[in-house]
Design a protein around this motif. Structure first.
Motif, PDB file in Angstrom:
ATOM      1  N   VAL A  34     -30.854 -18.530   6.196  1.00  0.00           N
ATOM      2  CA  VAL A  34     -31.700 -17.405   5.775  1.00  0.00           C
ATOM      3  C   VAL A  34     -32.736 -17.058   6.855  1.00  0.00           C
ATOM      4  O   VAL A  34     -32.930 -15.882   7.172  1.00  0.00           O
ATOM      5  N   ALA A  70     -26.243 -15.196   3.371  1.00  0.00           N
ATOM      6  CA  ALA A  70     -27.420 -14.836   4.172  1.00  0.00           C
ATOM      7  C   ALA A  70     -27.141 -13.627   5.059  1.00  0.00           C
ATOM      8  O   ALA A  70     -28.020 -12.813   5.320  1.00  0.00           O
ATOM      9  N   GLU A 116     -30.527 -24.337   3.263  1.00  0.00           N
ATOM     10  CA  GLU A 116     -30.649 -22.879   3.086  1.00  0.00           C
ATOM     11  C   GLU A 116     -31.615 -22.199   4.055  1.00  0.00           C
ATOM     12  O   GLU A 116     -31.419 -21.040   4.445  1.00  0.00           O
ATOM     13  N   GLN A 121     -30.717 -17.456  -4.074  1.00  0.00           N
ATOM     14  CA  GLN A 121     -29.354 -16.970  -4.366  1.00  0.00           C
ATOM     15  C   GLN A 121     -28.315 -17.986  -3.899  1.00  0.00           C
ATOM     16  O   GLN A 121     -27.364 -18.307  -4.620  1.00  0.00           O
ATOM     17  N   GLY A 131     -25.352 -11.168   4.283  1.00  0.00           N
ATOM     18  CA  GLY A 131     -25.345  -9.939   3.482  1.00  0.00           C
ATOM     19  C   GLY A 131     -24.096  -9.679   2.672  1.00  0.00           C
ATOM     20  O   GLY A 131     -23.949  -8.613   2.078  1.00  0.00           O
ATOM     21  N   THR A 163     -38.433 -11.689   0.137  1.00  0.00           N
ATOM     22  CA  THR A 163     -36.998 -11.477   0.362  1.00  0.00           C
ATOM     23  C   THR A 163     -36.325 -12.792   0.762  1.00  0.00           C
ATOM     24  O   THR A 163     -35.242 -13.127   0.269  1.00  0.00           O
ATOM     25  N   LYS A 205     -35.957 -15.127  -2.198  1.00  0.00           N
ATOM     26  CA  LYS A 205     -34.862 -14.728  -3.081  1.00  0.00           C
ATOM     27  C   LYS A 205     -33.501 -15.100  -2.473  1.00  0.00           C
ATOM     28  O   LYS A 205     -32.618 -15.602  -3.166  1.00  0.00           O
ATOM     29  N   LYS A 206     -33.346 -14.885  -1.179  1.00  0.00           N
ATOM     30  CA  LYS A 206     -32.072 -15.192  -0.509  1.00  0.00           C
ATOM     31  C   LYS A 206     -31.748 -16.692  -0.601  1.00  0.00           C
ATOM     32  O   LYS A 206     -30.629 -17.088  -0.908  1.00  0.00           O
TER      33      LYS A 206
END
Ligand SMILES: Cc1ncc(C[n+]2csc(CCOP(=O)(O)OP(=O)(O)O)c2C)c(N)n1
Ligand SMILES: [Mg+2]
Length: 317
Positions: free
Chosen positions: A47, A71, A43, A15, A73, A8, A11-12
């Motif tokens: 995150v 991050a 990043e 993104q 949401g 997860t 991926k964040k």
């Protein structure tokens, strides 16, 4: 960190990176409203910290806010639409990159006044304490902000009242073109924590496993009534201060050295080596992210402009 969390987080980070690479391309190839400050390279901080936050926890951000927002949401579509100043943007197209916010996920705002988010997070932390539901507030700010008066006021009050706030300083070595050591006489901003009687921790901000671990401790402490923590993440921005600023004040070699520690590449290697994840397993994640970014752009492009009269709805008097 378990396997699912690791994937997860990967991926964040991806993104955020791909979102900003697309933005860079968009700003070069078509008229885009406003300006932007890229988070590229940092990043792991947003995150790694936000991974411990719930939807009803709060964050305050800076002029470099895309990463924090994603991050925490916010939807990629709503953030992208905001970059295009469209009605479907998370600020109805009236904030743009430097004022991006999404109250629905507890992102209280990218605040362009350096340091100004710090006391706002203290205020949010006070509301968390009064409500007594175990919520926390996080303030993200730069090394430059740590020399503003608001830093002292915000952290001091949070410490005295034992508020559930985590102060996350992203020390990327520069405040615009000014090197950190030209304006700060100590090695670590986290050392200042001792003058507020709170824990201060220095973290490798390029390594998400460390950020994740240390943020976990600070968030737990805050939720349990232990008060604030000052967490300094040593990091680096890979692009210029803003849009096309060329960073002529930095040595190319310095940039190259930091790029070797790219948080996303480092973590990908960690996934392959320590988690024994197969490269093939990461491919669908990487493809998904590319697709999500393309869909976000298409969504922003076909979204309507705000009605010019709409601004009246959002004026506070
Ligand atoms: C109070 C204030 N002073 C100066 C500026 C101009 N300014 C915008 S960003 C920036 C640098 C901030 O550096 P830092 O806090 O380290 O954040 P970074 O850009 O490195 O993420 C400056 C001086 C501002 N926006 N607000
Ligand atoms: Mg800085």
């Amino acid at each position: 960190m378990d396997r699912e969390t690791a994937l997860t987080l990967y991926k964040k980070m991806l993104q955020i990176r791909k979102f900003e690479e697309m933005l860079y391309h968009l700003f070069l190839t078509r008229p885009m409203p406003g300006s932007m400050h890229q988070y590229n390279g940092q990043e792991a901080v947003a995150v790694g910290v936000c991974a411990h936050l719930n939807r009803d926890d709060y964050i305050t951000s800076t002029h470099r806010g895309h990463g924090h927002c994603i991050a925490k949401g916010a939807s990629l579509k709503a953030v992208m639409a905001e970059m295009f100043a469209k009605q479907t943007g998370c600020c109805r197209g009236m904030g743009g990159s430097m004022h991006i916010a999404d109250f629905s996920v507890g992102m209280l705002g990218a605040i362009a006044i350096v340091g100004a988010g710090i006391p706002i997070a203290t205020g949010a932390g006070w509301s968390c304490q009064l409500k007594g539901k175990g919520q926390v507030a996080v303030s993200f700010f730069g090394d430059g902000a740590a020399n503003e008066g608001a830093f002292h006021e915000g952290i001091n009050l949070a410490a005295v009242w034992k508020l559930p706030v985590i102060f996350v300083c992203e020390n990327n070595l520069y405040g615009f073109s000014t090197h950190y050591r030209r304006v700060t006489p100590i090695d670590n901003i986290a050392d200042r924590a001792s003058s507020y009687g709170i824990p201060g921790v220095v973290v490798d901000g390029m390594d998400i496993t460390t950020v994740y671990r240390e943020a976990g401790k600070a968030v737990k402490r805050a939720r349990e009534g232990g008060g604030p923590t000052l967490m300094e993440c040593k990091t680096y921005r890979f692009r210029g201060h803003s849009r096309f600023e060329k960073s002529s004040y930095r040595a190319q070699q310095e940039l190259e050295e930091w790029k070797k520690r790219d948080p996303i590449i480092q973590f990908k290697n960690h996934l392959l080596e320590s988690f024994k994840i197969d490269k093939q397993e990461l491919l669908p994640i990487e493809k998904d992210v590319e697709k999500e970014i393309e869909e976000a752009v298409a969504y922003a492009e076909r979204s309507p402009d705000p009605d010019p009269d709409d601004y009246k709805k959002y004026i506070y008097a």
